[in-house]
Design an enzyme around this catalytic site. Sequence first.
Site, PDB file in Angstrom:
ATOM      1  N   ALA A 269       1.008  -0.912   0.004  1.00  0.00           N
ATOM      2  CA  ALA A 269      -0.126   0.069   0.244  1.00  0.00           C
ATOM      3  C   ALA A 269       1.145   1.219  -0.054  1.00  0.00           C
ATOM      4  CB  ALA A 269      -1.163   0.029   1.113  1.00  0.00           C
ATOM      5  N   CYS A 270       0.718   2.226  -0.993  1.00  0.00           N
ATOM      6  CA  CYS A 270       0.962   3.421  -0.155  1.00  0.00           C
ATOM      7  C   CYS A 270       0.251   4.593   0.191  1.00  0.00           C
ATOM      8  CB  CYS A 270       1.045   4.064  -2.115  1.00  0.00           C
ATOM      9  SG  CYS A 270      -0.014   4.277  -3.369  1.00  0.00           S
ATOM     10  N   ASN A 271       0.030   5.518  -0.539  1.00  0.00           N
ATOM     11  CA  ASN A 271      -1.353   6.744  -0.046  1.00  0.00           C
ATOM     12  C   ASN A 271      -2.767   7.029  -0.744  1.00  0.00           C
ATOM     13  OD1 ASN A 271      -1.901   8.812   2.138  1.00  0.00           O
ATOM     14  ND2 ASN A 271      -1.803   9.996   0.409  1.00  0.00           N
TER      15      ASN A 271
ATOM     16  N   TYR B  78      -3.296   3.418   1.973  1.00  0.00           N
ATOM     17  CA  TYR B  78      -3.484   4.136   2.945  1.00  0.00           C
ATOM     18  C   TYR B  78      -5.006   5.561   3.668  1.00  0.00           C
ATOM     19  CZ  TYR B  78      -2.072   5.361   8.350  1.00  0.00           C
ATOM     20  OH  TYR B  78      -2.523   5.805   9.832  1.00  0.00           O
TER      21      TYR B  78
END
Length: 169
Positions: A112-114, A141
Site C-alpha cells: 500500500a501507498c497513500n 493508506y
Amino acid sequence: MYTYSLLNLSHCRRQTRKKRKTDHTEGFLMEETKPKTVEDVETVDVYTAKGFLSTGHRYLDVRTNEEFAKSHVEEALNIPYMFKTDEGRVINPDFLSQVASVCKKDEHLIVACNAGGRGSRACVDLLNEGYDHVANMGGGYSAWVDAGFAGDKPPEDLKIACKFRPKEN
C-alpha cells in the site's frame, strides 16, 4: 460488524500469460512468461486487506519515510517505492533488494501507498521479481484511514518493523 472474505492470494491473482517456445538446440518445449503489468496486479479493498493481515499477511507500506512517520499501520514494513527529490519523485533504486532483505518471495504481502498508484507499480516490480503472493490495497493508506482502521497513537508510540531511507551522498 464486517465479514472478511479471506481468499488465498495465489488463487485470486489473474492467470499468468505465457507463450510457448521451442528450444531448437535441445528440442524441448519451454514456457516463457511475459513481464507483468499493472493489469496483472490483484487489488483488494481495505476490509479484505485487514482480514488478510489478521491471518499472517505482511503489510508493506511503500510511502515515503515522511508520509510513514505521520501515521501508519502498526507493524508495517516501510520500504519507500519512490523518494522525493528536488527534481520530483524518483524510484528507489534499492527497492527490490530492500524488500528481499526482509521478505521471502513466498510470503503473502499487502502492498500500500497513500492512494494506490505507487502500490500497484511496486506490485508489478515485485511480481516480476518472483514474489507470487502480492496484492495492492485499493485506495492505499487513505482508504485505511477512511475506513476507521487508523489508530490514534502518536507516531513515536507506533511500532516500526522496518524502515529504509535514501542513501546519503
